[in-house]
Write a protein that holds these residues in place. Structure first.
Motif, PDB file in Angstrom:
ATOM      1  N   GLU A 115       6.507   7.600 -23.500  1.00 49.79           N
ATOM      2  CA  GLU A 115       5.142   7.451 -23.011  1.00 49.79           C
ATOM      3  C   GLU A 115       4.247   8.528 -23.628  1.00 49.79           C
ATOM      4  N   ARG A 150       0.831  -1.205   0.000  1.00 48.03           N
ATOM      5  CA  ARG A 150       0.000   0.000   0.000  1.00 48.03           C
ATOM      6  C   ARG A 150       0.865   1.255   0.000  1.00 48.03           C
ATOM      7  N   GLN A 177       3.947   1.575  -1.054  1.00 47.07           N
ATOM      8  CA  GLN A 177       4.617   1.693  -2.341  1.00 47.07           C
ATOM      9  C   GLN A 177       3.663   2.222  -3.403  1.00 47.07           C
ATOM     10  N   MET A 178       2.459   1.687  -3.439  1.00 47.20           N
ATOM     11  CA  MET A 178       1.488   2.108  -4.450  1.00 47.20           C
ATOM     12  C   MET A 178       1.045   3.555  -4.240  1.00 47.20           C
ATOM     13  N   GLU A 179       0.920   3.981  -2.996  1.00 45.64           N
ATOM     14  CA  GLU A 179       0.525   5.369  -2.724  1.00 45.64           C
ATOM     15  C   GLU A 179       1.631   6.347  -3.089  1.00 45.64           C
ATOM     16  N   SER A 180       2.880   5.903  -3.027  1.00 41.95           N
ATOM     17  CA  SER A 180       3.988   6.807  -3.324  1.00 41.95           C
ATOM     18  C   SER A 180       4.329   6.858  -4.814  1.00 41.95           C
ATOM     19  N   GLN A 181       3.718   5.990  -5.636  1.00 36.96           N
ATOM     20  CA  GLN A 181       3.998   5.969  -7.070  1.00 36.96           C
ATOM     21  C   GLN A 181       3.395   7.187  -7.757  1.00 36.96           C
ATOM     22  N   THR A 182       4.129   7.711  -8.711  1.00 33.10           N
ATOM     23  CA  THR A 182       3.614   8.766  -9.560  1.00 33.10           C
ATOM     24  C   THR A 182       3.276   8.143 -10.902  1.00 33.10           C
ATOM     25  N   ILE A 183       2.055   8.321 -11.331  1.00 29.96           N
ATOM     26  CA  ILE A 183       1.621   7.755 -12.598  1.00 29.96           C
ATOM     27  C   ILE A 183       1.530   8.878 -13.611  1.00 29.96           C
ATOM     28  N   SER A 184       2.345   8.765 -14.648  1.00 29.60           N
ATOM     29  CA  SER A 184       2.330   9.751 -15.718  1.00 29.60           C
ATOM     30  C   SER A 184       1.353   9.283 -16.781  1.00 29.60           C
ATOM     31  N   THR A 185       0.374  10.110 -17.087  1.00 28.49           N
ATOM     32  CA  THR A 185      -0.630   9.719 -18.069  1.00 28.49           C
ATOM     33  C   THR A 185      -0.321  10.233 -19.460  1.00 28.49           C
TER      34      THR A 185
END
Length: 143
Positions: free
Chosen positions: A96, A35, A37-45
């Motif tokens: 991306e 959790r 790790q997933m909360e700290s991820q930045t997702i570039s769209t």
């Protein structure tokens, strides 16, 4: 015989509860780590589209000839397969937010040219441009 089954079933239930008690702490810790790790991820769209240059894209430095050479090594003597494998390598290096659906190359630089998914920019040679400001003339690249 019924007494034997009751005792055996009770023993199995007890073993299951004991196993759950031992494992649950480890599973809870792991799920907490996941959790975090997933909360700290930045997702570039999307890929940063900056007309005229500095995009931050980490370009591989490969030219269309480099990709072609990879394809030729994978499919010697088969021009169609050579371009297929060359294009697969170029796709693997694609920034991306861009696509290589219509494979383009800039004959002046030898670089492949990626088109943004929204169709407004090109990315080539580690830089991006608005399509109407691109300094070259991309042409179809394939067999």
């Amino acid at each position: 015989m019924t007494v034997d089954w009751v005792v055996l079933t009770a023993g199995l239930v007890g073993l299951g509860l004991a196993t759950m008690a031992v494992v649950s702490t480890g599973v809870e810790d792991l799920s907490g780590d996941m959790r975090g790790q997933m909360e700290s991820q930045t997702i570039s769209t999307s890929f940063a589209s900056v007309a005229g240059g500095d995009s931050g894209w980490s370009w591989s430095g490969r030219t269309s000839q480099d990709y072609y050479n990879i394809g030729a090594a994978l499919a010697p003597g088969n021009n169609g397969a050579t371009y297929y494998w060359a294009q697969q390598e170029a796709i693997a290096d694609m920034p991306e937010g861009y696509n290589f659906d219509s494979p383009l190359v800039d004959p002046a630089t030898g670089n492949v040219v990626y088109t943004s998914n929204d169709g407004t920019t090109y990315a080539s040679g580690g830089e991006t441009w608005a399509i109407d400001e691109y300094p070259g003339t991309p042409v179809y690249w394939g067999a």
